[in-house]
Design an enzyme around this catalytic site. Structure first.
Site, PDB file in Angstrom:
ATOM      1  N   HIS A 108       4.908  47.910  34.234  1.00 43.68           N
ATOM      2  CA  HIS A 108       4.863  46.679  33.430  1.00 43.68           C
ATOM      3  C   HIS A 108       3.999  45.582  34.063  1.00 43.68           C
ATOM      4  O   HIS A 108       3.102  45.027  33.432  1.00 43.68           O
ATOM      5  CB  HIS A 108       6.274  46.116  33.224  1.00 43.68           C
ATOM      6  CG  HIS A 108       7.246  47.105  32.649  1.00 43.68           C
ATOM      7  ND1 HIS A 108       6.896  48.038  31.716  1.00 43.68           N
ATOM      8  CD2 HIS A 108       8.576  47.295  32.867  1.00 43.68           C
ATOM      9  CE1 HIS A 108       7.964  48.763  31.388  1.00 43.68           C
ATOM     10  NE2 HIS A 108       8.988  48.334  32.078  1.00 43.68           N
ATOM     11  N   LYS A 126       8.315  56.085  30.457  1.00 39.79           N
ATOM     12  CA  LYS A 126       8.416  56.052  31.894  1.00 39.79           C
ATOM     13  C   LYS A 126       9.816  56.486  32.317  1.00 39.79           C
ATOM     14  O   LYS A 126      10.711  56.421  31.480  1.00 39.79           O
ATOM     15  CB  LYS A 126       8.089  54.654  32.423  1.00 39.79           C
ATOM     16  CG  LYS A 126       9.127  53.596  32.034  1.00 39.79           C
ATOM     17  CD  LYS A 126       8.761  52.286  32.631  1.00 39.79           C
ATOM     18  CE  LYS A 126       9.499  52.037  33.916  1.00 39.79           C
ATOM     19  NZ  LYS A 126      10.877  51.566  33.740  1.00 39.79           N
ATOM     20  N   LYS A 181       4.841  43.890  23.664  1.00 40.32           N
ATOM     21  CA  LYS A 181       5.421  42.541  23.489  1.00 40.32           C
ATOM     22  C   LYS A 181       4.374  41.626  22.866  1.00 40.32           C
ATOM     23  O   LYS A 181       3.195  41.681  23.204  1.00 40.32           O
ATOM     24  CB  LYS A 181       5.928  41.995  24.823  1.00 40.32           C
ATOM     25  CG  LYS A 181       7.177  42.744  25.309  1.00 40.32           C
ATOM     26  CD  LYS A 181       7.753  42.111  26.541  1.00 40.32           C
ATOM     27  CE  LYS A 181       8.842  42.969  27.165  1.00 40.32           C
ATOM     28  NZ  LYS A 181      10.160  42.850  26.566  1.00 40.32           N
ATOM     29  N   HIS A 219       6.562  49.607  27.388  1.00 41.21           N
ATOM     30  CA  HIS A 219       6.969  48.736  26.276  1.00 41.21           C
ATOM     31  C   HIS A 219       6.518  47.286  26.471  1.00 41.21           C
ATOM     32  O   HIS A 219       6.458  46.526  25.521  1.00 41.21           O
ATOM     33  CB  HIS A 219       8.470  48.847  25.991  1.00 41.21           C
ATOM     34  CG  HIS A 219       9.352  48.123  26.950  1.00 41.21           C
ATOM     35  ND1 HIS A 219       9.689  48.624  28.169  1.00 41.21           N
ATOM     36  CD2 HIS A 219       9.967  46.922  26.874  1.00 41.21           C
ATOM     37  CE1 HIS A 219      10.485  47.777  28.790  1.00 41.21           C
ATOM     38  NE2 HIS A 219      10.672  46.727  28.028  1.00 41.21           N
ATOM     39  N   LYS A 237      16.204  41.854  39.857  1.00 41.31           N
ATOM     40  CA  LYS A 237      17.435  41.870  39.070  1.00 41.31           C
ATOM     41  C   LYS A 237      18.378  40.818  39.639  1.00 41.31           C
ATOM     42  O   LYS A 237      18.261  40.419  40.796  1.00 41.31           O
ATOM     43  CB  LYS A 237      18.087  43.248  39.137  1.00 41.31           C
ATOM     44  CG  LYS A 237      17.177  44.331  38.532  1.00 41.31           C
ATOM     45  CD  LYS A 237      17.958  45.392  37.820  1.00 41.31           C
ATOM     46  CE  LYS A 237      17.050  46.427  37.188  1.00 41.31           C
ATOM     47  NZ  LYS A 237      16.690  46.136  35.800  1.00 41.31           N
ATOM     48  N   GLU A 243      15.108  39.130  35.750  1.00 44.99           N
ATOM     49  CA  GLU A 243      16.236  39.579  34.928  1.00 44.99           C
ATOM     50  C   GLU A 243      17.534  39.041  35.515  1.00 44.99           C
ATOM     51  O   GLU A 243      17.639  38.847  36.728  1.00 44.99           O
ATOM     52  CB  GLU A 243      16.309  41.109  34.935  1.00 44.99           C
ATOM     53  CG  GLU A 243      15.102  41.781  34.328  1.00 44.99           C
ATOM     54  CD  GLU A 243      15.310  43.285  34.248  1.00 44.99           C
ATOM     55  OE1 GLU A 243      15.862  43.748  33.256  1.00 44.99           O
ATOM     56  OE2 GLU A 243      14.941  43.981  35.211  1.00 44.99           O
ATOM     57  N   ASP A 296      10.059  50.813  39.291  1.00 40.41           N
ATOM     58  CA  ASP A 296      10.646  50.580  37.968  1.00 40.41           C
ATOM     59  C   ASP A 296       9.870  49.524  37.176  1.00 40.41           C
ATOM     60  O   ASP A 296       9.731  49.637  35.962  1.00 40.41           O
ATOM     61  CB  ASP A 296      12.109  50.129  38.155  1.00 40.41           C
ATOM     62  CG  ASP A 296      12.862  49.998  36.833  1.00 40.41           C
ATOM     63  OD1 ASP A 296      12.760  50.921  36.006  1.00 40.41           O
ATOM     64  OD2 ASP A 296      13.546  48.970  36.630  1.00 40.41           O
ATOM     65  N   ARG A 312      21.645  67.797  21.966  1.00 42.71           N
ATOM     66  CA  ARG A 312      22.178  69.068  22.462  1.00 42.71           C
ATOM     67  C   ARG A 312      23.595  69.309  21.933  1.00 42.71           C
ATOM     68  O   ARG A 312      23.966  70.391  21.578  1.00 42.71           O
ATOM     69  CB  ARG A 312      22.186  69.048  23.989  1.00 42.71           C
ATOM     70  CG  ARG A 312      22.282  70.423  24.584  1.00 42.71           C
ATOM     71  CD  ARG A 312      21.866  70.427  26.007  1.00 42.71           C
ATOM     72  NE  ARG A 312      22.522  69.314  26.708  1.00 42.71           N
ATOM     73  CZ  ARG A 312      22.610  69.240  28.023  1.00 42.71           C
ATOM     74  NH1 ARG A 312      22.082  70.165  28.760  1.00 42.71           N
ATOM     75  NH2 ARG A 312      23.196  68.220  28.602  1.00 42.71           N
TER      76      ARG A 312
HETATM   77  C1  BG6 Z   1      12.630  48.882  31.921  1.00 41.57           C
HETATM   78  C2  BG6 Z   1      13.256  48.992  33.282  1.00 41.57           C
HETATM   79  O1  BG6 Z   1      11.406  49.557  31.888  1.00 41.57           O
HETATM   80  O2  BG6 Z   1      12.420  47.515  31.607  1.00 41.57           O
HETATM   81  C3  BG6 Z   1      14.547  48.209  33.353  1.00 41.57           C
HETATM   82  O3  BG6 Z   1      13.521  50.360  33.564  1.00 41.57           O
HETATM   83  C4  BG6 Z   1      14.329  46.782  32.910  1.00 41.57           C
HETATM   84  O4  BG6 Z   1      15.079  48.213  34.673  1.00 41.57           O
HETATM   85  C5  BG6 Z   1      13.605  46.742  31.567  1.00 41.57           C
HETATM   86  O5  BG6 Z   1      15.599  46.165  32.792  1.00 41.57           O
HETATM   87  C6  BG6 Z   1      13.222  45.321  31.212  1.00 41.57           C
HETATM   88  O6  BG6 Z   1      12.722  45.304  29.901  1.00 41.57           O
HETATM   89  P1  BG6 Z   1      12.808  43.989  29.031  1.00 41.57           P
HETATM   90  O7  BG6 Z   1      12.020  44.302  27.805  1.00 41.57           O
HETATM   91  O8  BG6 Z   1      14.268  43.754  28.767  1.00 41.57           O
HETATM   92  O9  BG6 Z   1      12.221  42.893  29.851  1.00 41.57           O
END
Ligand code: BG6
Length: 508
Positions: free
Chosen positions: A242, A150, A184, A180, A343, A218, A237, A51
């Site tokens: 995932h 997402k 992997k 994603h 987290k 994480e 999330d 933008r």
């Molecule tokens: C994302 C989440 O989809 O995946 C994040 O929104 C998360 O909160 C992330 O940190 C983790 O991805 P990866 O590939 O680092 O495990």
């Protein structure tokens, strides 16, 4: 061994939100690597829409800086970067008015490239309006694809609204919903292990498997994502997409082929077989947590702050979730799937652990005492475990009982047959986005979520969210740097099991 690079067809990739965080961290680094390795052919164009854009030069300079920040020094090759930046065509475009749209149309109309993919790296409330504009400008061709990220909704109803909005303009076979985790390497290897080997499939059921664990841990906290995360929480999330997707790949029946709809049909059946979790049982089978202050992570100084301190206001959002899930079908009846994510946990690690049933009788005695015949026992026999490690150090471990080496007689040890993918194949494991972006160009939807899968996943998650609210389940505190609230440990220990801990040799 090097991986085989097969160039994809020439394409135009139109990135909405090209100056955003996802583009900087994931899309440009992934595209750079594929370009450097020769997978993206000459003539392919990345049309980067933003933008606010001062000039094309300042934008490509920004991409260069982001590459320096998000790829390793060893990957950064000035010559390759220059060639890559030459593929980027920045364009100032506003999704809320007509700015830039006629220019975009002109660029695409005269394009010699057969594939055209629109990547919406923007907030989901813009998906519908952008698709409408794409249609209004006549940019939907049979070879067009739409890529969306997402969060696909915050519940089933909003997900359906998003799906309706994009489905008005694009056919389902043109829509690529990215999760994603499916890109992997280990996740794809799960399919290879299960369906390209005769060894596992006969054992892959409740007669031989005791339980499955999926952990996505994480060390990161909120970072700069308060505006998004505090309205979402760990269940939406990480679990709805995932973790549920990983569970589907572990649990699905062998598909007829690896064609996208064959695989997705089988995943859908798993989603539909999930035992509902509602207000009636949510307190027994789920745990919510929120991190407090605690041990600082390696990149931070001092004590880690709590979620609420990072956010700057009180919050009821969970940063940790654990669930005991059950799949109601013949293959999996009685086999719990323990899921957890959070987290600010002890370490960053994502693993799927399949624990097989204990042997029916040990000829080696049952512990460390003497056996009935007065002979000393030879070591505890632990159940076999298959551990698929998604990150870090992608690989597979199969824990087996072996004899301790040496002349001193028979003593047993629990040892892993251990394969790290990067060591075994001698190549760095590619980032998920590299694979997924190339699959978009190839038109291969196997690793993308189909509409009915997303909606079925919400159908399972919505009653959990409602249950939490009905039962007023506030998140339980856990110290940063721990493995989450003690209730999550109790969740699995109540069943006489424990969370897998790679540092203690995976024993129960
Ligand atoms: C994302 C989440 O989809 O995946 C994040 O929104 C998360 O909160 C992330 O940190 C983790 O991805 P990866 O590939 O680092 O495990």
């Amino acid at each position: 061994m090097t991986s085989r690079i097969i160039a994809v067809e020439k394409f135009d990739l139109i990135v909405f939100g090209a100056s955003g965080d996802l583009s900087a961290r994931k899309l440009f680094p992934a595209l750079y690597r594929r370009h450097r390795d020769g997978q993206i052919p000459d003539g392919a164009r990345i049309i980067a829409l933003a933008r606010s854009l001062d000039s094309a030069e300042s934008f490509t300079q920004w991409v260069r800086q982001k590459l320096q920040q998000f790829i390793t020094a060893a990957e950064y090759d000035e010559g390759a970067v220059k060639k890559f930046l030459a593929c980027i065509h920045p364009l100032k475009l506003d999704v809320n008015d007509e700015t830039g749209w006629p220019e975009l149309k002109k660029k695409l109309k005269n394009s010699p490239n057969p594939i055209c993919a629109f990547y919406l790296a923007v907030a989901p409330d813009l998906f519908g309006p952008i698709c409408d504009k794409i249609a209004a400008y006549g940019l939907v061709t049979p070879n067009a694809r739409l890529v969306v990220e997402k969060p696909l909704g915050r519940d089933g109803q909003s997900a359906r609204a998003i799906n309706d909005a994009v489905g008005k303009v694009f056919q389902e076979n043109q829509i690529f919903r990215i999760d994603h985790y499916l890109g992997k390497e280990t996740v794809q290897n799960l399919m290879a292990l299960r369906f390209a080997n005769g060894l596992f499939e006969p054992l892959w059921n409740s007669a031989h498997i005791d339980h499955v664990q999926i952990t996505v841990a994480e060390t990161l906290g909120l970072e700069a994502r308060a505006a998004y995360y505090d309205h979402v929480g760990a269940l939406r999330d990480m679990v709805q997409n995932h973790i549920v997707q990983l569970m589907c790949l572990v649990a699905m029946e062998p598909p007829r082929s690896d064609a996208s709809n064959d695989v997705r049909d089988e995943k859908l059946k798993v989603l539909r077989a999930l035992k509902p979790i509602t207000a009636a049982n949510v307190e027994q089978v789920t745990v919510r947590g929120q991190y407090r202050g605690g041990v600082a992570q390696s990149h931070e100084s001092g004590k880690a702050r709590s979620y609420v301190e990072e956010l700057g206001s009180p919050s009821n959002t969970e940063t940790f979730a654990a669930i005991k899930a059950e799949i109601q079908n013949w293959r999996w009846a009685g086999v719990p799937f323990y899921l957890r994510t959070g987290k600010r946990l002890t370490e960053r690690c994502s693993e799927i652990i399949v624990t097989f049933r204990a042997i029916p009788h040990s000829i080696f005695g049952a512990g460390n005492e003497q056996n009935a015949a007065g002979r000393s026992n030879l070591g505890t026999v632990h159940p076999n475990r298959l551990v698929l490690r998604l990150q870090p150090d992608e690989g597979v471990k199969l824990w087996v009982m072996l004899k301790d080496p040496g002349p001193g007689g028979m003593r047993l040890s629990y040892m892993p047959l251990d394969m790290s993918f990067s060591k075994a194949f001698g190549i760095a494991v590619p980032d998920a986005y590299e694979r997924l972006l190339m699959d978009v160009v190839r038109g291969n939807q196997t690793l993308f979520m189909r509409r009915d899968e997303v909606e079925a996943a919400w159908d399972w998650v919505d009653p959990i969210l409602e249950g939490w609210s009905t039962c007023q389940m506030a998140p339980k505190p856990y110290p940063s740097g721990s493995w989450g609230p003690s209730a999550a440990i109790a969740l699995i220990e109540r069943d006489g099991r424990s969370w897998y801990d790679s540092s203690s040799a995976g024993t129960d």
